[in-house]
Every structure is written in structure tokens, then in C-alpha cells.
Design an enzyme around this catalytic site. Structure first.
Site, PDB file in Angstrom:
ATOM      1  N   MET A  78      -1.214   0.039   6.826  1.00 22.83           N
ATOM      2  CA  MET A  78      -2.044   0.610   5.526  1.00 22.83           C
ATOM      3  C   MET A  78      -3.306   0.963   6.051  1.00 22.83           C
ATOM      4  O   MET A  78      -3.696   0.883   7.408  1.00 22.83           O
ATOM      5  CB  MET A  78      -2.533  -0.647   4.568  1.00 22.83           C
ATOM      6  CG  MET A  78      -1.149  -1.041   3.853  1.00 22.83           C
ATOM      7  SD  MET A  78      -1.651  -2.275   2.656  1.00 22.83           S
ATOM      8  CE  MET A  78      -2.735  -1.543   1.435  1.00 22.83           C
ATOM      9  N   HIS A  79      -4.163   1.770   5.420  1.00 24.61           N
ATOM     10  CA  HIS A  79      -5.557   2.135   5.735  1.00 24.61           C
ATOM     11  C   HIS A  79      -5.834   3.220   6.497  1.00 24.61           C
ATOM     12  O   HIS A  79      -6.750   3.827   6.843  1.00 24.61           O
ATOM     13  CB  HIS A  79      -6.394   0.946   5.918  1.00 24.61           C
ATOM     14  CG  HIS A  79      -6.109  -0.464   5.270  1.00 24.61           C
ATOM     15  ND1 HIS A  79      -6.330  -0.297   4.021  1.00 24.61           N
ATOM     16  CD2 HIS A  79      -5.848  -1.414   5.760  1.00 24.61           C
ATOM     17  CE1 HIS A  79      -6.163  -1.447   3.547  1.00 24.61           C
ATOM     18  NE2 HIS A  79      -5.824  -2.242   4.527  1.00 24.61           N
ATOM     19  N   ASP A 237       2.490  -1.903   3.651  1.00 23.03           N
ATOM     20  CA  ASP A 237       3.644  -2.988   4.496  1.00 23.03           C
ATOM     21  C   ASP A 237       3.511  -4.304   3.776  1.00 23.03           C
ATOM     22  O   ASP A 237       4.398  -5.127   3.539  1.00 23.03           O
ATOM     23  CB  ASP A 237       3.393  -3.251   5.881  1.00 23.03           C
ATOM     24  CG  ASP A 237       1.577  -3.461   5.979  1.00 23.03           C
ATOM     25  OD1 ASP A 237       0.728  -3.493   5.398  1.00 23.03           O
ATOM     26  OD2 ASP A 237       1.275  -3.448   7.397  1.00 23.03           O
TER      27      ASP A 237
END
EC number: 2.7.1.17
Length: 488
Positions: A78-79, A237
Site C-alpha cells: 500500500m501507499h 495487501d
């Protein structure tokens, strides 16, 4: 038919081939490089993700007919910030979730714009790993690149774009960008203005189980598949991993005792922790979830065993541990700072309560207990919202320890369930692909039919009572040591 789950991790991509009945027939992993241009920076080349995913999928399907593959979906780190120009070429290496360069940008968002406003717009506060602070960093330090941005994407969504030609993201992954109105599942106009971008630079939003397109002729040829293969949006995830453990119904909880530790709690309803200690994100089943993250879980035990005790005999060391609920030694597992619930990068590990009677076994147990107390911190925040957490599905390397499973059951006061399949995000992604292709009507139906519990550990009332008292002591330790951390 077969379904492919792509787990795009930080060090490698893991690809899972799943049948209609949930059976995993093959797993392939492909590694790629991770770059650290400066201290605290962490970057990757998105093109490497695509090349290794293509190579992995070709290997994955080598023993079946290509027309037997119905769908592909994703679980992804992520991110991370992926930015493309007007020709859809990558403008710079992706800035990853574990990159720490955005301290000033987070201070600006939380303290100048104001944490309360940011939370109202996005349901979360700014953290260095999130995407919006990364955009502000690029705007300040690489203005020429910032001015050329045509599309802003997340890591797994770059793969989906390369497969379909569609700029897309899903609600769970978008929740971690600090650009997304989690409650209403749309881009936040306020955050778009604060960051200084345009809404058309952001991807189209999908639920995790929705089809975003089919393989382009170019992608199909490279993968060795047909253009009939559907590509499903997928999830971040943690949400994909929760699907893979069946953590879907309201109040269900999965705990990962991996290198880091996560507490994932499914919720039918949107809510925000007023201190933003828990993340409030959209879930991959169309609803919501709370996420707590601690930076050292099984890695704290690994540090204690391998670096301090100089042993790899983890099970043997645990055999030396005495009666549970009687340990007077406490361990704070903040070896790398902490996120949930303290959000304090200066926090550090500590042993407290040692005496001349303290044994090696007491300290080993204290490490396991300390990690578990810290996990309970996240669970207690969710309980304060009125979410009843009674069962935990335990995954990760720490779940292999019967002792640690027993500690989780009694410190968290929950029934612990262990699962037949622990492929995590890759399995969850394959399940989302199956739902998107119509093999299952809903994510819940897929989980009900495919997830199998193999072992159950029940809490013991007397031990729960002892640990409740000890947890109250643990909760006092961080506030007491916080001034010392600042001095260190």
C-alpha cells in the site's frame, strides 16, 4: 477454471494459481530490486514489478491451457507513489510505504492544516508512509516532475493498468493515500486542493471485487493468455490478506504475527478513532475495517533469540518458560518506534520489572507477552467503538508457536483460529478474481466455501483474569517512559 492472485510485495511478487474449489495448484515468486538512494528513502522501479509479474505468470500457467484462466486480481503493497506522464510513462521511481522522507510534509498536514481536518476529510491522520505527503514532497523538491504528472497510481494499480490500459484503483488501497474520503468512498475534494493536484490525475475507483477490464492484446501476448481474461480491481495487501483468511463479517479479526504485527478488524459500519491510533479504511468486501499496525512483532522475538541469546532454537527456549500469568517482567516491543497506538518514532524497547530472581525464561516470555499486549492495544480501541471482538484468525510466523497462540487467546480474551491456507494476500486476490468472474456471488460466499479452520485455541477464564491485571500495568509503562524516549 483457474484464477490468478498477484501479491505485489516489497521484495518480491508472489503469484498464486487457484481452482474454482479454492485449491492452490501452484505458487511462483519473483524478486526485484529495492533501492535506498538516501538514508530513510525506499524506492522501486514499477517496470520491474511488471516484468517480474509477467515472467512469474508465464511460469505459473506453464502446466495448464491458457483458456482455462478466467481472471486475475491483486493484493499489493500500500501507499506507494507511482506517477505517470501524459504518455503513461513512469516519471520517477516509486516512493514506497516504508520511505521516511516526508516528516516535514506530515507535520504540515497534521499541525498546520490540522489533524482534525485531515481526519474529517480522510478518516485518518498523515503518516510518513502515506501517499499524499509523498506528493507534497515531490511538489517541493522535484517541481519539474510534479508539473508533468498526468496520473497518480498505487503499486498494484500500475500492474492493472499495464494489463488493461485502465487507470484504476480500489477502495481499500485508495483508503491509505490520504486523498480518499473513506466514509463516502470517493476522492476528497478538500485533499485534492490541499495537495495541489487535479481530480482527473487520480484513477477511477472500483470495489475490490469489480471487473476493471480484460487483458489488452499486448498484455495477453506477453503473458501467454487470452484477451478474454478478466482483470479485477483487487485490494491493498492487508485487505486482500483479510479476504484470504475469511476476515469479513462484522467483528471478525485477523492478527498477523509477522515481522511487523497487524490487527485487522472487519466492520459493517464506518467509524473513526478520535485519536487516529487505528486506521479507518474501506474493506475489500464493500464494507469497512479498522487496522492497527505495530512495527516489531515476530521480529522482536527474532532479535531477542538470535541477536541477544545467540540461538535459533526458538522452541527449546520456550520450553524453559514457567507458569503463565505469573511473570513480573514486562517488555515494551518498540524497537523501531511504534505506530498503533502511539505513533511515536522515538519510542524504544525496554525491559521493566527485573529482579535478582529473573530468569532467562522470564525474559523470553516477557518478549512474547509484550508483543501480545501491544496487539491488544489495537483491539481495545475497536472495542471502545462497540465492536465485539471474540475470535481471532492468527497468521504469520509467530502463529507456528503453540505458546504464542495461547498467549494471544488469553491476553486478548478471544478464541484463536488457525487456518489451512496461509497464502494471505495472494489467496485473497485469487478469491476476488473468482468473485469478479462470477464463480461466487459475493466475497462472503467465497470465504464461507473456501476458508477452512484447522485448529482452535480457547481462552482460560482464570488466565484471562490474570492477564487483564497485567495488561493494566503494561498500559502505564509507555506514558511513564515517553519523556525518557525524548531525552534519548
Amino acid at each position: 477454471m483457474y484464477y490468478i492472485g498477484v501479491d505485489l510485495g516489497t521484495s518480491s511478487v508472489k503469484l498464486v494459481l487457484m481452482k474454482d474449489n479454492g485449491e492452490i495448484t501452484k505458487v511462483v515468486s519473483k524478486e526485484y530490486d529495492l533501492f535506498f538512494p538516501k538514508t530513510g528513502w525506499s524506492e522501486q522501479n514499477p517496470v520491474d514489478w511488471y516484468r517480474q509479474s509477467v515472467a512469474g505468470i508465464k511460469e505459473l500457467i506453464s502446466d495448464i491451457k491458457n483458456e482455462e484462466v478466467a481472471g486475475i486480481s491483486f493484493g499489493g503493497q500500500m501507499h506507494g507513489l507511482v506517477i505517470l506522464d501524459s504518455d503513461d510513462e513512469v516519471l520517477r521511481p516509486a516512493i514506497l510505504w516504508n520511505d521516511g522522507r516526508t516528516g516535514e510534509e506530515c507535520d504540515y498536514l497534521n499541525n498546520v492544516i490540522g489533524r482534525e481536518k485531515i481526519s474529517r476529510y480522510t478518516a485518518n491522520m498523515a503518516l510518513t508512509g502515506f501517499t499524499a505527503p509523498k506528493l507534497l514532497w515531490v511538489k517541493k523538491h522535484e517541481p519539474d516532475i510534479f508539473n508533468r504528472i498526468a496520473k497518480i497510481m498505487l503499486p498494484k494499480d500500475y500492474l492493472a493498468y499495464r494489463f488493461t490500459g485502465v487507470h484504476c484503483t480500489d477502495v481499500s488501497d485508495a483508503s491509505g493515500m490520504l486523498l480518499f474520503d473513506v466514509e463516502h468512498k470517493c476522492w476528497s475534494d478538500e485533499m485534492i486542493e490541499i495537495v495541489g493536484i487535479q481530480k482527473n490525475q487520480l484513477a477511477n475507483i472500483y470495489e475490490s471485487y469489480e471487473v476493471v477490464g480484460t487483458l489488452t492484446s499486448t498484455a495477453a501476448e506477453e503473458l501467454g493468455l487470452t484477451t478474454e481474461v478478466k482483470v479485477i480491481a483487487g485490494a491493498g495487501d492487508n485487505a486482500a490478506g483479510a479476504i484470504g483468511t475469511g476476515t469479513i463479517e462484522h467483528g471478525m479479526c485477523s492478527v498477523s504475527l509477522g515481522t511487523s504485527g497487524t490487527v485487522f478488524i472487519a466492520s459493517d459500519n464506518f467509524a473513526v478513532d478520535e485519536n487516529n491510533a487505528l486506521h479507518s479504511f474501506a474493506h475489500a468486501n464493500g464494507k469497512y475495517h479498522f487496522l492497527g499496525c505495530m512495527l516489531c512483532a515476530a521480529s522482536a522475538n527474532k532479535w531477542w533469540m538470535e541477536d541477544v541469546l545467540k540461538t535459533k532454537e526458538f522452541a527449546k527456549e520456550q520450553q524453559e518458560i514457567g507458569e503463565l500469568g505469573e511473570n513480573e517482567v514486562y517488555f515494551l516491543p518498540y524497537l523501531m518506534g511504534e505506530r498503533t497506538p502511539h505513533n511515536d518514532p522515538s519510542a524504544r524497547g525496554a525491559f521493566v520489572g527485573m529482579s535478582m530472581n529473573t530468569t532467562r525464561g522470564d525474559m523470553t516470555l516477557a518478549v512474547l507477552e509484550g508483543v501480545t499486549y501491544a496487539l491488544r492495544d489495537a483491539v481495545e480501541i475497536a472495542r471502545s467503538f462497540g465492536v465485539t471482538v471474540e475470535r481471532v484468525r492468527l497468521i504469520g510466523g509467530g502463529a507456528k508457536s503453540d505458546l504464542w497462540c495461547k498467549l494471544v487467546a488469553n491476553i486478548l480474551d478471544v478464541t484463536v483460529e488457525k487456518l489451512a491456507c496461509e497464502e494471505g494476500p495472494g489467496y485473497g486476490a485469487a478469491m476476488l478474481a473468482a468473485v469478479g468472474c462470477g464463480a461466487y456471488a459475493t466475497v462472503s460466499e467465497a470465504a464461507d466455501k473456501l476458508i477452512r479452520v484447522t485448529d482452535t485455541i480457547h481462552q482460560e477464564p482464570a488466565l484471562v483474569e490474570k492477564y487483564n491485571k497485567k495488561y493494566e500495568v503494561f498500559r502505564e509503562l509507555y506514558p511513564a517512559l515517553k519523556p525518557v524516549y525524548r531525552m534519548l
